[in-house]
Scaffold this motif. Structure first.
Motif, PDB file in Angstrom:
ATOM      1  N   LEU A  86      -0.160  -4.339   1.301  1.00 12.69           N
ATOM      2  CA  LEU A  86       0.278  -3.350   0.322  1.00 12.69           C
ATOM      3  C   LEU A  86      -0.301  -3.752  -1.028  1.00 12.69           C
ATOM      4  O   LEU A  86       0.124  -4.730  -1.636  1.00 12.69           O
ATOM      5  N   LEU A 144       2.204   5.027  -0.526  1.00 10.35           N
ATOM      6  CA  LEU A 144       1.782   3.700  -0.935  1.00 10.35           C
ATOM      7  C   LEU A 144       0.468   3.321  -0.271  1.00 10.35           C
ATOM      8  O   LEU A 144       0.225   3.676   0.888  1.00 10.35           O
ATOM      9  N   ALA A 151       5.770  -4.453  -5.553  1.00 11.20           N
ATOM     10  CA  ALA A 151       6.880  -4.087  -4.666  1.00 11.20           C
ATOM     11  C   ALA A 151       8.129  -4.899  -4.955  1.00 11.20           C
ATOM     12  O   ALA A 151       8.909  -5.180  -4.047  1.00 11.20           O
ATOM     13  N   THR A 174       5.436  -1.370   5.544  1.00  9.61           N
ATOM     14  CA  THR A 174       5.466  -2.285   4.415  1.00  9.61           C
ATOM     15  C   THR A 174       5.619  -1.505   3.114  1.00  9.61           C
ATOM     16  O   THR A 174       4.944  -0.517   2.886  1.00  9.61           O
ATOM     17  N   GLY A 175       6.537  -1.972   2.267  1.00  7.67           N
ATOM     18  CA  GLY A 175       6.785  -1.321   0.997  1.00  7.67           C
ATOM     19  C   GLY A 175       7.959  -0.380   1.003  1.00  7.67           C
ATOM     20  O   GLY A 175       8.261   0.253  -0.009  1.00  7.67           O
TER      21      GLY A 175
END
Length: 866
Positions: free
Chosen positions: A153, A61, A157, A48-49
Motif C-alpha cells: 500500500l 487505495l 495508513a 490492505t489499508g
C-alpha cells in the motif's frame, strides 16, 4: 551540509515513454482477442489499508500485489531480497552488513522515508520489532516459502494501523489455501561472494470444516569480502602505530588523545610500521593501515524456520484460527583487527618521545575481529471469528511474539590489560608480530551482547452492515487494541564501561504500553461513487497520544476507468532506543578538512574519528499529512494501467544528527540539540563528536507511481505477460530554520526506479526476462564539489566513473514443468555481471543501500509437488 546539485530532470512522460517502448512495441504485433464476459459473485475479502471486507476489484487505495508466481519468477530467496529490489524502495535500504550492530537486519524504505516510517504487517497485523535495532521490522524474520503474496500500500495508513505507516504499508500474506506436499531446493553461485542455498517442505490439508498448512524452510547467504571486489581500493587508517599527544577533555577534565606527536618530523612508532598491510605516507611522517584486505562487506546469514496456519469451524457461525512461526537466524561478520589508543607514560619502554603520549595502535597481531549474531524468534496469533447475525461479524484474539538475540565477538582488546602491557614493555609496540601468544591472549577479550524485543497484544474488531445505499451496503468497522512492548539491548560490563577496544555501542532498554481505538465507515453512495472515512486514536505510556484521520474517495465514470484519491494524517512514535540508549562509542567515518590537514592527508580524505552516540529522552513524535490522486484504466482487453500522484509532508521530524552533520552545523554556528557537540584538539583535529537524535524541521516529498500490465495471446506460439512498474520522485526536500535542501539529484537519491518484466509461456516451458533500472545519482564528491569542479574533472581524478546514465541490470530465468508434477528452474540475477556504481566516498566503493557487489548470481532450483 552538502551543497545542492541542480541537474535537469527528464519529465515523467519521458520516463514512461522510454521504458514503455518495449511494452508497446510488442503490443503492435499482438492480436486483440475478445474474451467472453462472465457473471460471478465476488467474495468479500479484507484488503490492505481497510478493516472492512469488500468485493471491489479496484478500490480507492493504491495497492500493488506481488503474487506467488511473481515471487518464483524473481529468483530471490528471501523476502528482503524480493522487496529491496522493488521500485517502491526508492533510495534503497539497510541490508546485512559486516561491522554493523544490526548485521543480520534488512529493512524496506517506502518513498525513501526510512524503514522506521514503513510499517510491515504479517497477515494484517504488525510484524515484530527487531531486537537488533529496537525499531522497524526485519524482513528476514519470515521465510519466503510461507508467503502467498505481498501487498504494498503506497499510501499513508496510520488511521488504520497506527504509528509508523507514514511511507506506506507492506502486508505479507502467508499461505493458507494449499493442499498436498511441496518440496523445493536450490543453489546459487555469485561472482563475488554471497552464494545462496535454499530448501523447504510444505504440506496442506483441508476438510469440510477446516484447513491446515505447515512447513519448514532454510536459506543461506554466504559472506562477501572487500578483497573480492576488483574495484576496491586500499583503506587508509591512522589507527596503525603512531604517537599522539595527551590532551584534556574540556568538558570532563579527563586525559584524551590529542594531535599527532611528531619527533624529528615523524609520529611513527619506530619499526612499528613494517608489518603486512602497514605503510607510511610519502614523507614518512605517519603510519597507515590498510583495513580493506581483511574486512568483509556483507555478513553471512543462515535462516531456518517452521510455520503453521490453520482455521477450523467450531459451529456454523464461529471459527477459530491460528497463525504461528518460529525462526532461527545465524550471522557472521569479519572486520579488521582492533584499532585503539593506548596511553604510555614518558618512562615506558614503548615510548621514545620523552613525554607522556598515546599510541594510536592497530592490534594486527591479534588477528581479525569476528562477530556472530544468533537470533531466535516466535510469533503466535490465536483468535476467533464469529457471525453474530446476518449483518454483524466479530473477530478478536491474542498475540504474543518475542525475539531474542545473542552477539558474541572475538579478538577484541581489554584496554586496561593492554595499557599495563604497553607501559611495562611486556607488549612490544616496535615489532607487534614478535609478541608471544601468551601476551596476546592476556589482552584478548570476548564481547557479548544480549537483546530481546517482546510484544503482547489483545485485539478486537466488529464489522456491521448498516444500511443500503445506491452503490451497495454501507458498512462500519470498530476496533480496539492493547499492546505492551518490552525492549532490552544489554552489552557486557566491560564493553559498557568502555574497557573494550574495537567494540562500539552501549546498552539500551525500555518498555511502553499502547492503547488504540479505531473506526472505519464505508459509504458506497452510488455504483460509480463511494467514500471511506477512518479515524484512529493511539495513547502511549511514554510520550503522549495521537489521533489520525483519513478519507478515501473512489469514482468510476466508466466501467473501464476508476478515479481515486485520499487524504490522511499520521505519526511516528520515538523508538525506545532513541529515548533510552546509554552513551555508546562509535568509530564514525567523516570528512573534515582540519583533521585531514593535521594528519597530512588530502582535505577530502574520509577518516575514522572517535564518535559517541547519545540518547534524547526529550524526543517528541513526528506527524504527517499525505494525499494522493490516481486512476486505474483498463485501456483494452489486453492492457491496463494505474497511475498515482502522491504527496507527503512530515513535521517535527525525528532526525539523526550524524557525526558529519554535527561537524558541519558546529562550523556554521547552526542549531544542534543540547547534548550534541564536537570537541577538537589544539591543532584543529577532532578529539570527539557526540551524535544523536533530535526533532527538527520538515520533510516534503512527492512523485508518481506508474504500473502497466499487458497480456498477449500468440496462439500456438504461447502467451506473453508484461508489466512495467515505475516510481518517479519529483522532489524530496528537507527543511529547517536554516533553509531547505532538495535531495533529488544528489548522491544516493535517484530520481526514478523502474522494472520491466516479461514472462513468455509456451507449453511446459516459460522464459522470464526482467530489466531493472535505477536513475542517475551522482557520486558523493561530484555533489560535494558541485560548482567548484566539474563532474568530468572528478572522473578524471578517480573520484567517480560516470556523469550521467541509468544503472540497468537484467535478470533471466528458464523454467520447465515436468510431467511428473515437478518444476526445474535455471536463472541468473544481474545476467551481465554489471558492477555497482562506483563512489569513492564509501569503504566498499559503492552505495550498498542501492547496489550490491555480488555480480552475476546464477541459480538452479527444483520443486516437486505431491
Amino acid at each position: 551540509m552538502k551543497p545542492h546539485i541542480r541537474h535537469s530532470r527528464p519529465r515523467l512522460t519521458h520516463l514512461a515513454g522510454a521504458l514503455g517502448l518495449c511494452l508497446f512495441g510488442i503490443a503492435a504485433q499482438a492480436q486483440d482477442t475478445d474474451s467472453e464476459s462472465t457473471v460471478s459473485t465476488l467474495d468479500r475479502i479484507e484488503v490492505t489499508g481497510s478493516r472492512i471486507k469488500r468485493a471491489d476489484i479496484e478500490g480507492a487505495l493504491p495497492i500493488t500485489v506481488i503474487t506467488r508466481e511473481d515471487i518464483e519468477i524473481s529468483g530471490k530467496t528471501t523476502i528482503a531480497d524480493l522487496l529491496q529490489s522493488s521500485t517502491f524502495n526508492s533510495f534503497g535500504s539497510l541490508t546485512p552488513s559486516s561491522g554493523s550492530s544490526a548485521q543480520a537486519f534488512s529493512g524496506i524504505s517506502l518513498r525513501g522515508l526510512g524503514s522506521s516510517r514503513t510499517l510491515v504487517l504479517i497477515d494484517g497485523r504488525r510484524a515484530p520489532t527487531s531486537p537488533l535495532t529496537g525499531e522497524g521490522q526485519d524482513l528476514n524474520s519470515l521465510p519466503l516459502a510461507a508467503v502467498e503474496r505481498v501487498e504494498i500500500l503506497s499510501d499513508g495508513a496510520s488511521a488504520i494501523y497506527g504509528a509508523d505507516a507514514i511511507g506506506g504499508v507492506v502486508n505479507i500474506i502467508t499461505r493458507k489455501d494449499f493442499n498436498g506436499i511441496q518440496v523445493s531446493g536450490g543453489y546459487g553461485q555469485s561472482q563475488r561472494g554471497g552464494d545462496t542455498e535454499e530448501g523447504s517442505v510444505i504440506f496442506g490439508i483441508s476438510g469440510d470444516r477446516g484447513r491446515l498448512m505447515a512447513g519448514v524452510s532454510y536459506t543461506t547467504r554466504g559472506i562477501s569480502y572487500l578483497h573480492d571486489y576488483p574495484w576496491a581500493e586500499a583503506g587508509a587508517s591512522t589507527y596503525s602505530n603512531n604517537y599522539y599527544k595527551v590532551a584534556t577533555n574540556a568538558e570532563t577534565g579527563e586525559n584524551v588523545p590529542g594531535a599527532a606527536l611528531y619527533t624529528d618530523g615523524s609520529a611513527v612508532v619506530p619499526g612499528g610500521c613494517d608489518g603486512e598491510n602497514f605503510y607510511t605516507n610519502a614523507s614518512g611522517s605517519l603510519c597507515y593501515y590498510d583495513f580493506s584486505t581483511a574486512m568483509a562487506d556483507t555478513a553471512s546469514l543462515d535462516t531456518k524456520a517452521a510455520f503453521i496456519r490453520g482455521d477450523y469451524e467450531l459451529t456454523d457461525n464461529w471459527s477459530a484460527f491460528v497463525n504461528a512461526y518460529v525462526t532461527r537466524k545465524n550471522s557472521m561478520s569479519v572486520y579488521a583487527p582492533v584499532p585503539e589508543y593506548i596511553f604510555v607514560s614518558a618512562d615506558s619502554p614503548n615510548n621514545t618521545t620523552g613525554q607522556d603520549a598515546y599510541i594510536k595502535h592497530r592490534f594486527a597481531a591479534l588477528g581479525n575481529r569476528y562477530t556472530y549474531q544468533d537470533e531466535d524468534s516466535y510469533d503466535l496469533v490465536l483468535g476467533l471469528q464469529g457471525q453474530i447475525d446476518e449483518r454483524t461479524s466479530v473477530e478478536f484474539g491474542v498475540r504474543s511474539n518475542e525475539a531474542r538475540a545473542i552477539e558474541t565477538g572475538y579478538n577484541y582488546v581489554n584496554i586496561p590489560v593492554a595499557e599495563q602491557y604497553f607501559e611495562s614493555g611486556l607488549y612490544n609496540a616496535f615489532d607487534p608480530y614478535s609478541n608471544s601468544e601468551d601476551v596476546l591472549n592476556a589482552m584478548r577479550t570476548t564481547t557479548s551482547r544480549k537483546m530481546f524485543s517482546k510484544q503482547k497484544e489483545i485485539f478486537g474488531l466488529v464489522n456491521r452492515d448498516l444500511f443500503e445505499l445506491g452503490g451497495g451496503v454501507s458498512a462500519l468497522a470498530l476496533g480496539a487494541e492493547y499492546r505492551k512492548e518490552d525492549y532490552q539491548d544489554i552489552y557486557d560490563q566491560q564493553s559498557a564501561a568502555g574497557n573494550v577496544g574495537g567494540s562500539a555501542g552501549n546498552s539500551a532498554w525500555g518498555s511502553r504500553d499502547q492503547t488504540s481505538v479505531y473506526g472505519e465507515w464505508a459509504l458506497p453512495f452510488t455504483r460509480q461513487f463511494s467514500a471511506d472515512v477512518a479515524v484512529r486514536h493511539d495513547k502511549y505510556s511514554d510520550f503522549g497520544d495521537s489521533t489520525s484521520p483519513k478519507v478515501s474517495l473512489r469514482y468510476q465514470p466508466f466501467e473501464s476507468l476508476t478515479l481515486r484519491g485520499s487524504y490522511g494524517e499520521g505519526f511516528r512514535a520515538p523508538s525506545l532506543p532513541a529515548l533510552n540508549q546509554q552513551t555508546a562509542f562509535s568509530a564514525d567515518s567523516v570528512v573534515d578538512e582540519a583533521t585531514a590537514t593535521a594528519y597530512g592527508l588530502a582535505a577530502t580524505t574520509t577518516l575514522q574519528i572517535n564518535g559517541y552516540h547519545v540518547a534524547n529522552p526529550d524526543l517528541k513524535a513526528e506527524t504527517s499529512k499525505q494525499w494522493m490522486v490516481g486512476l486505474a484504466w483498463d485501456a483494452t482487453s489486453w492492457l491496463n494501467l494505474t497511475a498515482d500522484y502522491y504527496s507527503t509532508e512530515i513535521d517535527n521530524q525525528i532526525k539523526w544528527f550524524s557525526a558529519q552533520t554535527v561537524i558541519n552545523r558546529t562550523a556554521l554556528g547552526q542549531y544542534l540539540p543540547d547534548n550534541l557537540s564536537v570537541v577538537r584538539n589544539d591543532d584543529g583535529s577532532i578529539q570527539a563528536v557526540y551524535a544523536g537524535y533530535g526533532n527538527e524541521g520538515k520533510v516534503n516529498t512527492d512523485g508518481v507511481d506508474l504500473n502497466l500490465r499487458a497480456t498477449f495471446d500468440f496462439g500456438r506460439w504461447g502467451r506473453l505477460n508484461s508489466s512495467l512498474q515505475g516510481n518517479w520522485v519529483r522532489s524530496y526536500e528537507v527543511s529547517s530554520a536554516y533553509g531547505s535542501t532538495e535531495y533529488i539529484g544528489t548522491d544516493g537519491y535517484p530520481e526514478w526506479r523502474a522494472a520491466l518484466s516479461n514472462r513468455w509461456e509456451l507449453g511446459n516451458f516459460s522464459i522470464n526476462w526482467t530489466i531493472n533500472a535505477i536513475g542517475y545519482e551522482p557520486a558523493y564528491y561530484v555533489n560535494y564539489y558541485d560548482g567548484t569542479y566539474s563532474c568530468q574533472e572528478l572522473v578524471d581524478w578517480g573520484y567517480a566513473k560516470r556523469c550521467s546514465g541509468a544503472y540497468v541490470t537484467h535478470d533471466l530465468q528458464l523454467s520447465y514443468k515436468a510431467p511428473w508434477d515437478g518444476r526445474i528452474t535455471l536463472g541468473a540475477i544481474n545476467l551481465t555481471g554489471k558492477d555497482p556504481v562506483y563512489d569513492a566516498a564509501y569503504t566498499e566503493m559503492f552505495n550498498d543501500y542501492l547496489y550490491n557487489g555480488y555480480g552475476r548470481q546464477v541459480y538452479l532450483r527444483y520443486t516437486q509437488n505431491f
